[in-house]
Design a protein around this motif. Sequence first.
Motif, PDB file in Angstrom:
ATOM      1  N   ALA A 167     -14.477   2.129 -10.964  1.00 50.51           N
ATOM      2  CA  ALA A 167     -14.070   1.567  -9.667  1.00 50.51           C
ATOM      3  C   ALA A 167     -12.600   1.811  -9.381  1.00 50.51           C
ATOM      4  O   ALA A 167     -12.125   1.485  -8.291  1.00 50.51           O
ATOM      5  N   HIS A 168     -11.881   2.369 -10.354  1.00 46.91           N
ATOM      6  CA  HIS A 168     -10.437   2.580 -10.242  1.00 46.91           C
ATOM      7  C   HIS A 168      -9.734   1.273  -9.855  1.00 46.91           C
ATOM      8  O   HIS A 168      -8.970   1.221  -8.896  1.00 46.91           O
ATOM      9  N   ARG A 169     -10.002   0.244 -10.655  1.00 44.94           N
ATOM     10  CA  ARG A 169      -9.422  -1.076 -10.412  1.00 44.94           C
ATOM     11  C   ARG A 169      -8.818  -1.607 -11.704  1.00 44.94           C
ATOM     12  O   ARG A 169      -9.451  -1.525 -12.765  1.00 44.94           O
TER      13      ARG A 169
ATOM     14  N   SER B 199      -8.166   4.651  -4.333  1.00 45.13           N
ATOM     15  CA  SER B 199      -9.263   5.302  -3.617  1.00 45.13           C
ATOM     16  C   SER B 199      -8.789   6.648  -3.089  1.00 45.13           C
ATOM     17  O   SER B 199      -7.593   6.867  -2.873  1.00 45.13           O
ATOM     18  N   GLU B 200      -9.739   7.560  -2.886  1.00 46.06           N
ATOM     19  CA  GLU B 200      -9.399   8.879  -2.372  1.00 46.06           C
ATOM     20  C   GLU B 200      -8.944   8.785  -0.914  1.00 46.06           C
ATOM     21  O   GLU B 200      -9.484   8.009  -0.131  1.00 46.06           O
TER      22      GLU B 200
ATOM     23  N   ASP C  50       0.849  -1.186   0.000  1.00 45.17           N
ATOM     24  CA  ASP C  50       0.000   0.000   0.000  1.00 45.17           C
ATOM     25  C   ASP C  50       0.889   1.242   0.000  1.00 45.17           C
ATOM     26  O   ASP C  50       1.913   1.273   0.693  1.00 45.17           O
ATOM     27  N   PHE C  51       0.491   2.240  -0.767  1.00 48.54           N
ATOM     28  CA  PHE C  51       1.200   3.514  -0.734  1.00 48.54           C
ATOM     29  C   PHE C  51       0.237   4.621  -1.149  1.00 48.54           C
ATOM     30  O   PHE C  51      -0.873   4.346  -1.645  1.00 48.54           O
ATOM     31  N   THR C  52       0.642   5.851  -0.935  1.00 48.24           N
ATOM     32  CA  THR C  52      -0.192   6.992  -1.298  1.00 48.24           C
ATOM     33  C   THR C  52       0.588   7.944  -2.196  1.00 48.24           C
ATOM     34  O   THR C  52       1.820   8.010  -2.128  1.00 48.24           O
TER      35      THR C  52
ATOM     36  N   ALA D 264      -4.896   6.714  -2.313  1.00 49.35           N
ATOM     37  CA  ALA D 264      -4.340   5.514  -1.692  1.00 49.35           C
ATOM     38  C   ALA D 264      -4.337   4.406  -2.735  1.00 49.35           C
ATOM     39  O   ALA D 264      -5.351   4.150  -3.398  1.00 49.35           O
ATOM     40  N   VAL D 265      -3.186   3.771  -2.915  1.00 45.88           N
ATOM     41  CA  VAL D 265      -3.034   2.707  -3.907  1.00 45.88           C
ATOM     42  C   VAL D 265      -2.776   1.402  -3.166  1.00 45.88           C
ATOM     43  O   VAL D 265      -1.867   1.314  -2.335  1.00 45.88           O
ATOM     44  N   SER D 266      -3.582   0.400  -3.466  1.00 38.82           N
ATOM     45  CA  SER D 266      -3.416  -0.923  -2.878  1.00 38.82           C
ATOM     46  C   SER D 266      -3.086  -1.901  -4.000  1.00 38.82           C
ATOM     47  O   SER D 266      -3.817  -1.982  -4.998  1.00 38.82           O
ATOM     48  N   VAL D 267      -1.978  -2.627  -3.840  1.00 34.98           N
ATOM     49  CA  VAL D 267      -1.507  -3.528  -4.890  1.00 34.98           C
ATOM     50  C   VAL D 267      -1.368  -4.938  -4.323  1.00 34.98           C
ATOM     51  O   VAL D 267      -0.640  -5.160  -3.345  1.00 34.98           O
ATOM     52  N   HIS D 268      -2.063  -5.879  -4.932  1.00 34.26           N
ATOM     53  CA  HIS D 268      -1.958  -7.294  -4.549  1.00 34.26           C
ATOM     54  C   HIS D 268      -1.307  -8.050  -5.699  1.00 34.26           C
ATOM     55  O   HIS D 268      -1.752  -7.950  -6.846  1.00 34.26           O
TER      56      HIS D 268
END
Length: 214
Positions: free
Chosen positions: A74-76, A101-102, A6-8, A108-112
């Motif tokens: 959905a920004h996915r 997501s805002e 996760d990073f922003t 906020a960026v979540s990467v799996h």
Amino acid sequence: MELHHDFTVPVPVDDAWQALLDIEGVAPCLPGAVVENVERGDGTTVTGSVKVKVGPVTVAYRGTAVFEEQDASAHRMVLVASGREMRGQGTARATVTGTLSEHDGGTAVSVHTELTVTGRPAQFGRGVLAEVGDRLAGQFAACLADRLTTGPEPTAEEPAALTDEQPQPLDLLRTAGVPVAKRAALAVAALAALAYVARRLLRRGRKGRTCQRG
């Protein structure tokens, strides 16, 4: 193995979304990566290469990455990448799912990531590769944030990622940090010692069989 990061970044989510879809633009933030060709259509396909340094050995992978999903509402996004060693039998495959997501005026960026690696880099195991991934995610986030807030450096007509200029390979040991590098070095030394002992035993076994025949 599965990795999660996760990073922003300090820009609105729509701006971050467009930036992450611009493979040529973010390639300079990926150590060792070279973008060779981009085909845009129903799903963007990227051809390129990645160089990874493991101690004194440099391993080069060449392959493709395909955006299997790009959901702007959905920004996915889902990116599937696969490659093979250019001089060896090792392979690498990753399915990367990113969601944005805002967050406090930024993104906020979540990467799996589902990662499968064979060959020399795989000898370090999940622990080392996970720590390398953590450090790379931090470096990528800082680089991306800098490019989004200050803009990329002026370049010639052709993007740097598509020129003949070759970036430095991704140094796994240096990226992992000293403590992890020491553990990795010990693992490599142990494997080398086991290989040496195995060769010695095989030679003795062959000599014994030769003497019996004599």
